[in-house]
Write a protein that holds these residues in place. Structure first.
Motif, PDB file in Angstrom:
ATOM      1  N   ALA A   1      42.709  11.115  29.253  1.00 15.13           N
ATOM      2  CA  ALA A   1      43.035  10.355  28.047  1.00 15.13           C
ATOM      3  C   ALA A   1      42.198  10.918  26.911  1.00 15.13           C
ATOM      4  O   ALA A   1      41.079  11.383  27.128  1.00 15.13           O
ATOM      5  N   GLN A   2      42.758  10.886  25.724  1.00 10.84           N
ATOM      6  CA  GLN A   2      42.042  11.387  24.560  1.00 10.84           C
ATOM      7  C   GLN A   2      42.175  10.394  23.415  1.00 10.84           C
ATOM      8  O   GLN A   2      43.259  10.247  22.859  1.00 10.84           O
TER       9      GLN A   2
ATOM     10  N   ARG B   1      36.755   3.041  33.687  1.00 13.33           N
ATOM     11  CA  ARG B   1      37.942   3.886  33.915  1.00 13.33           C
ATOM     12  C   ARG B   1      38.330   4.615  32.629  1.00 13.33           C
ATOM     13  O   ARG B   1      38.654   5.804  32.650  1.00 13.33           O
ATOM     14  N   THR B   2      38.298   3.908  31.512  1.00 13.62           N
ATOM     15  CA  THR B   2      38.622   4.537  30.227  1.00 13.62           C
ATOM     16  C   THR B   2      37.642   5.658  29.932  1.00 13.62           C
ATOM     17  O   THR B   2      38.036   6.767  29.559  1.00 13.62           O
ATOM     18  N   TYR B   3      36.349   5.398  30.130  1.00 24.21           N
ATOM     19  CA  TYR B   3      35.335   6.417  29.867  1.00 24.21           C
ATOM     20  C   TYR B   3      35.521   7.622  30.799  1.00 24.21           C
ATOM     21  O   TYR B   3      35.432   8.767  30.375  1.00 24.21           O
TER      22      TYR B   3
ATOM     23  N   MET C   1      27.349   3.950  30.371  1.00 22.60           N
ATOM     24  CA  MET C   1      27.817   4.504  29.096  1.00 22.60           C
ATOM     25  C   MET C   1      29.048   3.745  28.611  1.00 22.60           C
ATOM     26  O   MET C   1      29.168   3.432  27.425  1.00 22.60           O
ATOM     27  N   ALA C   2      29.940   3.423  29.518  1.00 20.22           N
ATOM     28  CA  ALA C   2      31.142   2.669  29.149  1.00 20.22           C
ATOM     29  C   ALA C   2      30.762   1.301  28.581  1.00 20.22           C
ATOM     30  O   ALA C   2      31.313   0.875  27.565  1.00 20.22           O
TER      31      ALA C   2
END
Length: 84
Positions: A47-48, A37-39, A28-29
């Motif tokens: 994180a938003q 990591r962000t996903y 998905m990322a």
């Protein structure tokens, strides 16, 4: 409204559309063009992305049929950019 809830709802909906087959966070990322990591941080709420929250608020102001129309337009634009 938590942005992480939205990401989880949409991720689960995509898996359901895929006949229940799991979609890895890495896949998905990659599809979204972000690091895994962000996903993960988006899904856990660490994180938003501000734009995601604003976009969901905007979509929340629309009726269901208007949301479908907007999503179809976005999909068409994405397909056009992929073709180039």
């Amino acid at each position: 409204m938590k942005v992480s809830d939205i990401f989880n709802i949409v991720h689960n909906a995509l898996e359901a559309k895929n006949n229940g087959r799991k979609i890895s966070q890495k896949a998905m990322a990659e599809e979204l063009g972000v690091s895994m990591r962000t996903y993960q941080d988006w899904r856990t709420g660490k994180a938003q992305p501000i734009a995601a929250r604003a976009l969901m608020q905007m979509l929340g102001e629309l009726d269901d049929d208007e949301i479908v129309r907007v999503v179809k337009k976005i999909k068409a634009l994405d397909e056009q950019s992929d073709a180039k």
